[in-house]
Design an enzyme around this catalytic site. Structure first.
Site, PDB file in Angstrom:
ATOM      1  N   CYS A 132      39.746  84.122  65.345  1.00 57.89           N
ATOM      2  CA  CYS A 132      41.125  83.624  65.322  1.00 57.89           C
ATOM      3  C   CYS A 132      41.348  82.590  66.410  1.00 57.89           C
ATOM      4  CB  CYS A 132      42.109  84.789  65.479  1.00 57.89           C
ATOM      5  SG  CYS A 132      43.841  84.258  65.471  1.00 57.89           S
ATOM      6  N   CYS A 135      44.741  82.847  68.165  1.00 61.05           N
ATOM      7  CA  CYS A 135      44.831  83.969  69.105  1.00 61.05           C
ATOM      8  C   CYS A 135      44.103  83.678  70.415  1.00 61.05           C
ATOM      9  CB  CYS A 135      44.222  85.229  68.486  1.00 61.05           C
ATOM     10  SG  CYS A 135      44.797  85.630  66.834  1.00 61.05           S
ATOM     11  N   ASP A 136      42.924  83.071  70.328  1.00 62.49           N
ATOM     12  CA  ASP A 136      42.027  83.030  71.479  1.00 62.49           C
ATOM     13  C   ASP A 136      41.698  81.640  72.006  1.00 62.49           C
ATOM     14  OD1 ASP A 136      41.860  85.809  71.306  1.00 62.49           O
ATOM     15  OD2 ASP A 136      40.185  85.729  69.910  1.00 62.49           O
TER      16      ASP A 136
END
Length: 316
Positions: A132, A135-136
């Site tokens: 992701c 997300c990261d």
């Protein structure tokens, strides 16, 4: 016999459990072998509202579960092997519980990221390997990143990651990308993106002190192995919605995502609601999943109370 059963314990399922428990609907949550969903494999979560310093993924999910339990949600461990949605009450076969019935059903079984299945991948998930970018990506400011994949999602993630990374290398096992032309063009015009085509991922290479050093690949043209240096590896080869157990009893799109009436969580079966990534292949974020979990709980509550606010005459 239960009023409402919730399948899944990610942000969507647990939010639905909180809302339904507070509404005195006595929800029963059936959690599979990996309670908490994809967030349990994430280390720092920094984009969930309310946590200015971030929070560990497993801790966030544990807090959500405790909140649901506080209001009376009941949790049962098991794996749903079969469902009968042809009539109410719905019947579910659960390996650890046998046959259970419910007047309403909330499906929040999520979607699983497809993985490469190579050594070092699972062991380093959340420690240099991710599925992701949204997300990261933030954790890789000024660092080198590898994105594996050749479809639209890979191109989208590669472009997104250039906001943070010093360099992004796209690794694809073929000499042609599968992505749409417009997505290919955007990626090829990005000066931060380089290309490693005709490379087959072989192994995630770790640093001695921990973390990722790079991705070992086989060069199909030379037959030799080489290591592409990288601080992070993003696998972007698609997701698979966890809907196989439904055996076609709900309307889905061609890839298996449950279809809901826009603006609701209603499926094509009266009394069955879907929320989270199992019906969302676009956003796939914890906060959006939680939002649809709230919607599913409110839709299910109205249904169980026989409210006219639920209009099942709409069609997908």
């Amino acid at each position: 016999m239960y009023k409402v059963i919730i399948l899944g314990t990610g942000p969507a399922g647990l939010t639905a459990a909180i809302y339904l428990a507070r509404a005195n609907m006595k929800p029963v949550v059936i959690e599979g072998p990996e309670p908490g969903g994809q967030l349990t494999t994430t280390t720092d979560v920094e984009n969930f509202p309310g946590f200015p310093d971030g929070i560990l993924g497993p801790e966030l999910m544990d807090n959500m579960r405790k909140q649901a339990e506080r209001f009376g949600a009941e949790f049962k461990r098991g794996w749903v092997t079969d469902v009968d949605l042809s009539k109410r009450p719905f019947t579910l076969s659960v390996d650890s519980l046998g046959e259970v019935k419910a007047e309403a059903l909330v499906i929040s079984t999520g979607a699983s990221a497809k993985l490469l299945g190579i050594p070092g991948e699972k062991e380093n998930m959340g420690q240099g390997v991710s599925t992701c970018a949204t997300c990261d990506g933030f954790f890789y400011r000024g660092k080198k990143i590898v994105v594996v994949g050749g479809g639209d999602s890979a191109m989208e993630e590669a472009n997104f990651l250039t906001k943070f990374a010093s360099e992004v290398t796209v690794v694809h096992r073929r000499d042609q990308l599968r992505a749409s032309k417009i997505m290919q063009d955007r990626a090829k015009e990005n000066p931060k993106i380089s290309w490693a085509m005709n490379r087959i991922p072989v192994e995630v290479v770790k640093k001695a002190e921990g973390g990722v050093r790079g991705l070992k690949v086989e060069n199909k043209e030379t037959g030799k192995e080489e290591v592409i240096e990288a601080d992070g590896i993003f696998v972007a080869i698609g997701h698979r919605p966890n809907t196989g157990f439904l055996k076609g009893q709900l309307k889905t799109d061609e890839t298996g995502y449950i279809q809901v009436i826009p603006g609701t969580t209603k499926t094509n079966v009266e009394g069955v609601f879907a929320c989270g990534d199992v019906q969302d292949h676009v956003y796939r974020q914890a906060v959006t999943a939680a939002g649809t979990g709230c919607m599913a709980a409110m839709d299910a509550e109205k249904f169980l109370e026989g409210s006219a606010a639920i209009d099942w005459s709409q069609s997908l």
